[in-house]
Design an enzyme around this catalytic site. Structure first.
Site, PDB file in Angstrom:
ATOM      1  CB  SER A   2     -10.794  11.770  -5.969  1.00 57.35           C
ATOM      2  OG  SER A   2     -11.593  12.878  -5.596  1.00 57.35           O
ATOM      3  CB  SER A  29      -1.485  10.799   7.350  1.00 58.88           C
ATOM      4  OG  SER A  29      -1.420  11.334   6.037  1.00 58.88           O
ATOM      5  CB  ILE A  79      -0.933   0.027   1.231  1.00 57.93           C
ATOM      6  CG1 ILE A  79      -1.735  -1.267   1.338  1.00 57.93           C
ATOM      7  CG2 ILE A  79      -1.856   1.238   1.168  1.00 57.93           C
ATOM      8  CD1 ILE A  79      -2.617  -1.351   2.583  1.00 57.93           C
ATOM      9  CE1 TYR A 102      -6.014  14.844  -5.659  1.00 56.66           C
ATOM     10  CE2 TYR A 102      -8.332  15.337  -6.047  1.00 56.66           C
ATOM     11  CZ  TYR A 102      -7.353  14.568  -5.440  1.00 56.66           C
ATOM     12  OH  TYR A 102      -7.726  13.520  -4.633  1.00 56.66           O
ATOM     13  CB  ILE A 131      -7.428   6.780   2.701  1.00 58.95           C
ATOM     14  CG1 ILE A 131      -8.621   7.738   2.784  1.00 58.95           C
ATOM     15  CG2 ILE A 131      -7.876   5.452   2.094  1.00 58.95           C
ATOM     16  CD1 ILE A 131      -9.211   8.107   1.433  1.00 58.95           C
ATOM     17  N   GLY A 132      -4.533   5.843   3.623  1.00 62.55           N
ATOM     18  CA  GLY A 132      -3.480   4.848   3.502  1.00 62.55           C
ATOM     19  C   GLY A 132      -3.149   4.200   4.826  1.00 62.55           C
ATOM     20  N   GLY A 170       1.578   5.438   0.265  1.00 66.42           N
ATOM     21  CA  GLY A 170       1.037   6.616   0.930  1.00 66.42           C
ATOM     22  C   GLY A 170       0.372   6.309   2.256  1.00 66.42           C
TER      23      GLY A 170
END
Length: 284
Positions: A140, A13, A8, A153, A15-16, A10
């Site tokens: 997202s 902090s 995994i 983004y 969600i990761g 990221g």
């Protein structure tokens, strides 16, 4: 307990971090990666508090550095002998509009949020193919509906969605399931990591200042009722453990309602039936 292994990205902090702990609690061997190992203590503490510290190994991986990606995956194979799943979660926000930014700003957002995903995916696919594994990417709702002052983004997240939707039927022919997970607002350090100096932004916004002020006020209000990282991470673990995960998953009723304004095909099955036929795959 499973001996299945997931990488995994990221995980320092948000969600990761939550996904790493939840996956370990679900029985996975978790290789939790981050660019700066100096930020690993919150993850280590959360894993220990959950009683899964021995199932979470922290490693360095910088998604914009191909050598870092290759070294990390080589270590995983050497230590675990397998790679069953990858969760592309690392990303960075950017707020602004193109007239007042630079093309280099857009390139930087694309580098982390899109090309980072592409590089990790490319490096991981041979290992996932060997295990009939899973490729899960946190995108997202901004990868479905473009949002004001998030041009770079959202462009990157749109690119990720298109990349994964296109890859999915091809990957399926070699036994790899592809899923994108679409969060809405999540109460995490991701918001702080955008490093917004609101007064400075407004002072420099010129003719865009009224629109930017309205956007910031709306965004601050939406994040006051945001999902927790643990809630947003739950679909990631569901995609890891489901018998046949869908192409597309949203993390909340709000996110489902939001993307439904654009997507009548919420789980992606109609698109997969169509494009799967292009590569000789018949969907059930």
């Amino acid at each position: 307990m499973s001996d299945k292994t997931v990488v995994i990205t990221g995980t320092s902090s948000g969600i990761g971090l939550a996904a790493a702990v939840a996956a370990a609690r679900a029985g996975w061997q978790v290789v939790a990666t981050m660019r700066d190992l100096g930020k690993a203590e919150p993850l280590r503490k959360a894993a220990a508090d959950a009683g899964v510290g021995e199932r979470v190994r922290v490693k360095r991986l910088d998604v914009v550095d191909p050598e870092s990606i290759a070294a990390c995956l080589a270590e995983v194979i050497a230590e675990y002998g397998r790679l069953d799943a990858v969760v592309n979660n690392a990303g960075a926000g950017q707020v602004g509009t193109i007239e007042q930014g630079t093309v280099d700003d857009v390139r930087a957002a694309m580098e982390v949020n899109f090309f980072g995903v592409v590089q990790v995916t490319r490096a991981a696919l041979p290992h996932l193919r060997a295990r009939g594994g899973r490729l899960i990417t946190v995108t997202s709702v901004g990868g479905v509906i473009g949002q004001p002052f998030n041009e770079a983004y959202c462009a990157a997240k749109f690119a990720v969605e298109g990349f994964m939707e296109s890859l999915a039927p091809v990957a399926a022919t070699v036994g790899v399931d592809v899923t994108v997970v679409e969060p809405g607002a999540v109460a995490s350090e991701f918001v702080a990591n955008v490093s917004l100096d609101v007064p400075a932004l407004l002072a420099a916004a010129g003719p865009y200042a009224p629109a930017l002020r309205s956007y910031i006020e709306r965004t601050q209000a939406s994040f006051s009722g945001a999902q927790s990282p643990a809630e947003a991470a739950a679909p990631v673990v569901e995609a890891l453990t489901a018998e046949r995960p869908p192409l597309r998953m949203q993390t909340s009723d709000w996110a489902r309602d939001f993307v439904a304004t654009k997507l009548g095909d919420l789980d992606g099955s109609a698109v997969q039936n169509l494009t799967g036929a292009w590569v000789g795959r018949t969907m059930s």
